[in-house]
Every structure is written in C-alpha cells, then in structure tokens.
Design an enzyme around this catalytic site. Structure first.
Site, PDB file in Angstrom:
ATOM      1  N   LYS A   1       0.835  -1.206   0.000  1.00 48.04           N
ATOM      2  CA  LYS A   1       0.000   0.000   0.000  1.00 48.04           C
ATOM      3  C   LYS A   1       0.868   1.254   0.000  1.00 48.04           C
ATOM      4  O   LYS A   1       0.566   2.233  -0.689  1.00 48.04           O
ATOM      5  CB  LYS A   1      -0.947  -0.033   1.212  1.00 48.04           C
ATOM      6  CG  LYS A   1      -2.068  -1.039   0.993  1.00 48.04           C
ATOM      7  CD  LYS A   1      -2.802  -1.435   2.251  1.00 48.04           C
ATOM      8  CE  LYS A   1      -3.736  -2.607   1.929  1.00 48.04           C
ATOM      9  NZ  LYS A   1      -4.269  -3.287   3.104  1.00 48.04           N
TER      10      LYS A   1
ATOM     11  N   GLN B   1      -4.880  -2.009   9.253  1.00 44.87           N
ATOM     12  CA  GLN B   1      -4.664  -3.334   8.661  1.00 44.87           C
ATOM     13  C   GLN B   1      -5.238  -4.433   9.566  1.00 44.87           C
ATOM     14  O   GLN B   1      -4.975  -4.457  10.768  1.00 44.87           O
ATOM     15  CB  GLN B   1      -3.157  -3.552   8.438  1.00 44.87           C
ATOM     16  CG  GLN B   1      -2.817  -4.827   7.711  1.00 44.87           C
ATOM     17  CD  GLN B   1      -3.310  -4.832   6.264  1.00 44.87           C
ATOM     18  OE1 GLN B   1      -3.160  -3.868   5.528  1.00 44.87           O
ATOM     19  NE2 GLN B   1      -3.916  -5.942   5.857  1.00 44.87           N
TER      20      GLN B   1
ATOM     21  N   ASP C   1     -11.672   2.025   3.584  1.00 45.69           N
ATOM     22  CA  ASP C   1     -11.962   0.582   3.521  1.00 45.69           C
ATOM     23  C   ASP C   1     -13.462   0.320   3.403  1.00 45.69           C
ATOM     24  O   ASP C   1     -13.881  -0.788   3.066  1.00 45.69           O
ATOM     25  CB  ASP C   1     -11.474  -0.094   4.815  1.00 45.69           C
ATOM     26  CG  ASP C   1     -10.166  -0.840   4.622  1.00 45.69           C
ATOM     27  OD1 ASP C   1      -9.828  -1.155   3.462  1.00 45.69           O
ATOM     28  OD2 ASP C   1      -9.491  -1.107   5.631  1.00 45.69           O
TER      29      ASP C   1
END
Ligand code: NAP
Length: 287
Positions: free
Chosen positions: A53, A97, A120
């Site tokens: 990322k 994460q 997300d």
C-alpha cells in the site's frame, strides 16, 4: 473452449494511471491526497500488504503516513492515534490493517475512523449507506470485483450470481453490489446444503472462502463467469479458492490468483482515497 482471463493487474494499472492524473490536478490546487495506514503487531502477511500500500501510494503521487505499533498496544492507544488522524488535514484516508491482535475490538476500531476517511468502507455508517443504496465509500475488494466485471463488459443485470462466503469484508458487500446492479443473488456459506447444486446455477460465481481450490469444475456451469477472491499463501506461492486449470476450460471468463482481484483491491483503495481527497478539496465531505 478456454476462458478469457480477466487481467486484474492490467486493469488496475489503468485505474492507477487515472488516479495519478487526478491526483496531479489536485496537487496543482495545493491538495496532496494522503493515506494513513496503521499496522498493529508483526504479522508477516500484514507487513507485506502494508508495504504494497505504501508503494502504491508513492506510485500515484499520494502521501502515505505509516504507523507501526507493537502487538502489545492497547485499544485506547490505537483509538487515540485514530482520533489524531481523523483531525489531521493532510490525511484523507485511514486504513487499519486487519487482523488486529485479539485484545483489540475491530468493530470499535472501525467505528472510530471518521466515515469520510473510511477508505476501507467498514464503518457502520458506510455499510448502512451501501445497504440502503445511498452513495458511499464502497469496500475495496467488492468494488474491485464489480469494476473488473464491468471493464470486461460483463452484463450483471438479470444474471444469477452466487457468492460463496459471507464475510463482512467480501461476501456480504459484494452480494449487495451485485444486487444493486440487478443480479439475482444467492449467498452461500459453510452451512449451505449441497453447495455444488447451488454453484452450478451461477452465471456469475464469486468464491471468497479462503479454502484453496474448493471450487472444482463439477461445481461450475458451462460458460459461467468465475471470480476467485481467495488467497492462501503456500510454499509454492498464492493459491485461490478455484481449481483454476480445470475451471478455466468451462468458464467464459475467469480471474487468476495472483493477478486478479488482489491488484484490483489496491487500485480501489487508491481510488477511494482520491475521492476522499477530492471531496475534502471541494468542501463536501462526501463524494
Ligand atoms: P472469512 O472471513 O474467513 O470468510 C470466509 C467465508 O467462507 C465464510 O463466510 C465461511 O462460511 C465461508 N466458507 C468457508 N468454508 C466454506 C465451505 N467449505 N463452503 C462454503 N463456504 C465456506 O474470509 P474473507 O475475509 O471473506 O476472505 C476470503 C478469502 O478472500 C481469503 O482467502 C482472503 O485471504 C481472501 N481475500 C482476498 C482479498 C483480495 O484482495 N484479493 C481481499 C480480502 C480477502 P461461514 O460464515 O459459515 O463460516
């Protein structure tokens, strides 16, 4: 006849190009899109994802703010860090994460991220909006699946779609996105009876179980479109949920692992971050 391989790597490169151009326009107006990525603990797979990322951000001209916390971090410390990122104007997207250490409640963490920075798409407000069909931050993997299908001109409307897996991050939201495009959707899970008889009805079959090669050719209808979301790490590399070599002989379209949905997920993360930055720059907190 062998299926057309849906090349997530190539399509994600096109998305990244577009993101890069739009990021440059924003930068010329003084706004550099910024993504904060928080990793708690030292899970090796998570470290790989986080590095991917960070690299992806650099490749499109985004700022990235990496926050590495020890596994012993308590929930309060993490929530305080997120609070700080919520109020940081240089940060347009925040991603924590997963998986988190067991002593941290991932639902509380998802709720702590400002919905307008929730790239997300896991915040309950964004999940609610998705379910209600209101424009929102769509979760990256489901969004990437639909993006890839549409890129290949696959008509979703009226099709029978079967999703195997009902997780909050893949199975459920992709079912909603397919439904919103007028597919007739069936969601299967570990307690579905006679799974092959259900999957054989699918015009579009999405496998998201994490069980390597569990979708065999006898579970797929001739000419079906098959999307393999699964990623299992083995010593010989990444393996999907679909028995690719056998299933590609019956499917019309199929995604590979690796090089299918994985790169699309990262491309959608960049797109969501860009949209959050654009919304912020234009003064509206929603895209
Ligand atoms: P998850 O939370 O573990 O959910 C797995 C789902 O599969 C559950 O709903 C489970 O049913 C169902 N399932 C398991 N075994 C089954 C079986 N034998 N028959 C039918 N259903 C079965 O996993 P996830 O987070 O959704 O991820 C799924 C896979 O996608 C993993 O391999 C993950 O690494 C991968 N993934 C890839 C990306 C990407 O970018 N490509 C992104 C996210 C995830 P129950 O609910 O009944 O337990």
């Amino acid at each position: 006849m062998s299926a057309i391989i849906m090349d997530g790597k190539a399509v994600s490169a096109l998305v990244r190009e577009e993101v890069k151009e739009r990021a440059a326009i924003l930068a010329s107006k003084g706004v550099k899109p910024g993504l904060a990525v928080v990793l708690v603990g030292d899970d090796p797979a998570s470290q790989v994802y986080v590095r991917q990322k960070e690299k992806a951000c650099a490749s499109v001209g985004f700022a990235s703010f990496m926050r590495y916390l020890p596994a012993s971090t308590d929930e309060r410390e993490l929530l305080d860090l997120i609070d700080g990122l919520n109020s940081d104007p240089a940060v347009h997207g925040i991603l924590v994460q997963l998986p988190l250490p067991k002593h941290i409640d991932k639902d509380r963490v998802a709720e702590a991220i400002g919905p307008e920075k929730d790239v997300d798409g896991f915040h309950p407000i964004n999940v609610g909006r998705l379910t209600l069909g209101i424009e929102t931050m769509e979760p990256c993997t489901p969004k990437g699946i639909v993006y890839l299908l549409e890129h290949y001109g696959i008509d979703i409307e009226g099709k029978r779609a079967v999703v195997v897996g009902r997780s909050n991050i893949v199975g459920k939201p992709v079912s909603i996105l397919l439904l919103s495009r007028n597919a007739t959707v069936t969601v299967c899970h570990s307690r579905t009876k006679d799974l092959p008889s259900v999957t054989r009805q699918a015009d579009i079959l999405v496998a998201a179980t994490g069980k390597p090669k569990m979708i065999t050719s006898s579970m797929v209808k001739d000419g079906a479109v098959v999307v393999d979301v699964g990623i299992t790490r083995t010593q010989s590399g990444l393996i999907g949920d679909v028995d690719f070599d056998a299933v590609k002989e019956m499917a019309s379209y199929i995604t590979p692992v690796p090089g299918g949905i994985g790169p699309m997920t990262i491309a959608m993360l960049l797109l969501n971050t860009l949209k959050a930055a654009e919304a912020c720059a234009s003064g509206s907190m929603r895209r």
